[in-house]
Design an enzyme around this catalytic site. Structure first.
Site, PDB file in Angstrom:
ATOM      1  N   ASP A 189      -1.534  -8.133 -15.128  1.00 38.37           N
ATOM      2  CA  ASP A 189      -2.448  -8.078 -13.989  1.00 38.37           C
ATOM      3  C   ASP A 189      -3.411  -6.911 -14.032  1.00 38.37           C
ATOM      4  OD1 ASP A 189      -2.564  -9.769 -11.682  1.00 38.37           O
ATOM      5  OD2 ASP A 189      -0.370  -9.635 -11.749  1.00 38.37           O
ATOM      6  N   GLY A 190      -4.580  -7.166 -13.481  1.00 40.69           N
ATOM      7  CA  GLY A 190      -5.526  -6.071 -13.258  1.00 40.69           C
ATOM      8  C   GLY A 190      -6.791  -6.160 -14.092  1.00 40.69           C
ATOM      9  N   HIS A 236     -11.006  -9.563 -18.889  1.00 42.17           N
ATOM     10  CA  HIS A 236     -10.042 -10.409 -19.613  1.00 42.17           C
ATOM     11  C   HIS A 236     -10.133 -10.139 -21.115  1.00 42.17           C
ATOM     12  CE1 HIS A 236      -8.709 -12.451 -16.100  1.00 42.17           C
ATOM     13  NE2 HIS A 236      -9.839 -13.103 -15.867  1.00 42.17           N
ATOM     14  N   ASN A 278      -3.033 -20.728 -11.727  1.00 38.96           N
ATOM     15  CA  ASN A 278      -4.339 -20.182 -12.121  1.00 38.96           C
ATOM     16  C   ASN A 278      -5.443 -21.246 -12.186  1.00 38.96           C
ATOM     17  OD1 ASN A 278      -3.042 -17.568 -14.330  1.00 38.96           O
ATOM     18  ND2 ASN A 278      -3.745 -17.418 -12.226  1.00 38.96           N
TER      19      ASN A 278
HETATM   20  C1  FPP Z   1      -4.473 -11.297 -14.348  1.00 38.92           C
HETATM   21  O1  FPP Z   1      -5.531 -10.434 -14.009  1.00 38.92           O
HETATM   22  C2  FPP Z   1      -4.712 -11.857 -15.654  1.00 38.92           C
HETATM   23  C3  FPP Z   1      -4.806 -13.194 -15.926  1.00 38.92           C
HETATM   24  C4  FPP Z   1      -4.690 -14.246 -14.889  1.00 38.92           C
HETATM   25  C5  FPP Z   1      -5.087 -13.669 -17.275  1.00 38.92           C
HETATM   26  C6  FPP Z   1      -4.395 -12.949 -18.380  1.00 38.92           C
HETATM   27  C7  FPP Z   1      -4.982 -13.475 -19.619  1.00 38.92           C
HETATM   28  C8  FPP Z   1      -5.412 -12.762 -20.675  1.00 38.92           C
HETATM   29  C9  FPP Z   1      -5.248 -11.309 -20.822  1.00 38.92           C
HETATM   30  C10 FPP Z   1      -6.162 -13.469 -21.772  1.00 38.92           C
HETATM   31  C11 FPP Z   1      -5.514 -14.625 -22.462  1.00 38.92           C
HETATM   32  C12 FPP Z   1      -4.214 -14.280 -23.101  1.00 38.92           C
HETATM   33  C13 FPP Z   1      -3.929 -14.329 -24.418  1.00 38.92           C
HETATM   34  C14 FPP Z   1      -2.519 -14.143 -24.839  1.00 38.92           C
HETATM   35  C15 FPP Z   1      -4.941 -14.527 -25.452  1.00 38.92           C
HETATM   36  P1  FPP Z   1      -6.446 -10.791 -12.776  1.00 38.92           P
HETATM   37  O2  FPP Z   1      -7.587 -11.619 -13.238  1.00 38.92           O
HETATM   38  O3  FPP Z   1      -5.599 -11.412 -11.720  1.00 38.92           O
HETATM   39  O4  FPP Z   1      -6.964  -9.390 -12.362  1.00 38.92           O
HETATM   40  P2  FPP Z   1      -7.102  -8.835 -10.868  1.00 38.92           P
HETATM   41  O5  FPP Z   1      -5.745  -8.966 -10.245  1.00 38.92           O
HETATM   42  O6  FPP Z   1      -7.502  -7.405 -11.083  1.00 38.92           O
HETATM   43  O7  FPP Z   1      -8.164  -9.655 -10.212  1.00 38.92           O
END
Ligand code: FPP
Length: 214
Positions: free
Chosen positions: A2-3, A19, A50
């Site tokens: 997260d984050g 991301h 998601n």
């Molecule tokens: C949460 O942060 C993150 C996600 C929903 C996506 C995680 C995915 C990746 C890092 C990329 C794909 C993965 C691989 C293994 C290639 P958020 O968007 O909820 O951030 P926020 O809470 O700060 O809004």
């Protein structure tokens, strides 16, 4: 993990860049975990929930996933990492399903460590699927459900790390977390380093685990 969004927002950058930096962290942490001798690392990359995100963000995440498999697969094959996917990944775009199928086959015999990526994953859905399969085969018991979970061939879950100050499980490995230790940090995923992982493991090593006994 997260984050990513907040990391980008703080820098007045588009979420997609957050991301993208998140994937850099995936690469660094997967390598560090292997070098630290972890038997298994499971990353929550895309949840069943998601899909509620805007279409362009979903498309960015899928593109990052494609790029990750394309650029990392050779290294995973070489360094002894078995890739595993949990969740309903067969429902993703056909080209991704093909890439994953190929990546799973090419790393299937690796034994050094297992890198699991949760894709289109929801723990409640996983438990329901496992219970249905267990029922179709006979009695529903803790063991029979466990044997049908996506994680059946992984070692027991020891430690859950959640970044960015969120203090909840958000439908991740709920069954498996029964006796897992938890480590929460305010660090945003793109800023998470091998030192943070090392700190979490150090904390974990000090925990007295009784599994309900005394
Ligand atoms: C949460 O942060 C993150 C996600 C929903 C996506 C995680 C995915 C990746 C890092 C990329 C794909 C993965 C691989 C293994 C290639 P958020 O968007 O909820 O951030 P926020 O809470 O700060 O809004």
């Amino acid at each position: 993990m997260d984050g990513n969004g907040r990391w980008a927002k703080k820098r007045l950058m588009p979420r997609a860049l957050g991301h993208k930096r998140g994937v850099d962290t995936v690469r660094t942490i997967a390598r560090a975990a292997r070098e630290m001798g972890l038997e298994a690392l499971t990353l929550y990359a895309f949840s069943s929930e998601n899909w509620k995100r805007p279409a362009d963000e979903i498309s960015d995440l899928m593109s990052l996933l494609r790029a990750f498999i394309r650029t990392e697969l050779d290294e995973l094959v070489r360094n002894g990492t078995r890739l595993k996917i949990i969740g309903e990944w067969q429902a993703l775009a056909p080209d991704i399903v093909d890439m994953i199928g190929d990546a799973l086959a090419r790393t299937a015999h690796n034994r050094q460590t297992t890198l699991t990526i949760a894709l289109n994953y929801g723990s409640q859905q996983e438990i329901a699927r496992a219970a249905a399969r267990a029922a179709a085969k006979g009695a529903i018991t803790v063991e029979s459900i466990e044997a049908e979970l996506d994680t059946a061939d992984l070692p027991p879950l020891d430690l859950i790390i959640r970044t960015s100050g969120e203090v909840r499980l958000s439908n991740f490995l709920l069954w498996q977390a029964a006796y897992a230790e938890m480590w929460f940090t305010d660090v945003l995923w793109p800023d998470f380093t091998p030192e943070h992982l090392h700190d979490a493991l150090g904390q974990f090593a000090t925990r007295e685990r009784r599994f309900g006994g005394r």
